[in-house]
Design an enzyme around this catalytic site. Structure first.
Site, short mmCIF file in Angstrom:
data_model
loop_
_atom_site.label_atom_id
_atom_site.label_comp_id
_atom_site.label_asym_id
_atom_site.label_seq_id
_atom_site.Cartn_x
_atom_site.Cartn_y
_atom_site.Cartn_z
N TYR A 24 0.79 -1.23 0.00
CA TYR A 24 0.00 0.00 0.00
C TYR A 24 0.82 1.28 0.00
CZ TYR A 24 -3.70 -3.30 1.09
OH TYR A 24 -4.57 -4.35 1.04
N HIS A 102 -8.87 1.48 -5.75
CA HIS A 102 -8.07 0.61 -4.87
C HIS A 102 -6.62 1.03 -5.02
CE1 HIS A 102 -11.25 -2.17 -3.77
NE2 HIS A 102 -11.67 -2.07 -5.01
N SER A 104 -3.94 -0.80 -4.30
CA SER A 104 -3.19 -1.91 -4.90
C SER A 104 -3.95 -2.46 -6.11
CB SER A 104 -2.98 -3.03 -3.87
OG SER A 104 -4.20 -3.68 -3.59
#
Length: 151
Positions: A24, A102, A104
């Protein structure tokens, strides 16, 4: 009166910068919120950034976006993306242009992360760009609603 975009972040996103930085990154939720506020302002929009670790509260935020006539939603529902029919249904019900984000690349991760209920209720989905995905999402939303970059 400026138009508002809700930026909603779900469970564990308050741990950005601490949680699995190899996946992340090192940016924090405060960094995400600052990026969103700055990017929205470039299009004459206001980013209303909210976070919750609770599914029902995220649904309440979506309902609030409708009640306040927000022009769009940027949603990172975290793990709820993969499990929450209720979030999907809330997004469908309010009919506000939504971009799923998102940090990732969920498609390069565990199989259970590769399905998203919330993506099915969004007009676009971005993943794998790190926190820059939020900037891209706001830019795409601005294009969708006809908001132009301010000089």
């Amino acid at each position: 009166m400026p138009q508002t975009v809700y930026v909603l972040n779900g469970p564990n996103l308050n741990l950005l910068g601490l949680r699995e930085p190899e996946i992340y990154g090192h940016a924090t939720l405060a960094d995400v919120e600052r990026l969103c506020v700055e990017t929205a302002a470039r299009f004459g929009l206001v980013a209303d950034c909210r976070h919750s670790n609770h599914e029902g509260e995220l649904i309440d935020f979506i309902h609030d976006a409708h009640a306040t006539k927000a022009v769009g939603i940027i949603l990172n529902a975290g793990g709820y993306s993969h499990t929450s029919v209720a979030l999907h249904d809330a997004l469908v019900a309010v009919r506000i242009p939504t971009v799923e984000v998102h940090v990732s690349n969920i498609h390069a991760r565990e199989s259970f992360r590769q399905h998203s209920f919330t993506a099915k209720a969004a007009f676009a989905s971005l993943c794998g760009f790190g926190i820059d995905g939020y900037r891209l999402a706001i830019s795409g939303l601005a294009a969708k609603i006809g908001a132009s970059a301010q000089a």
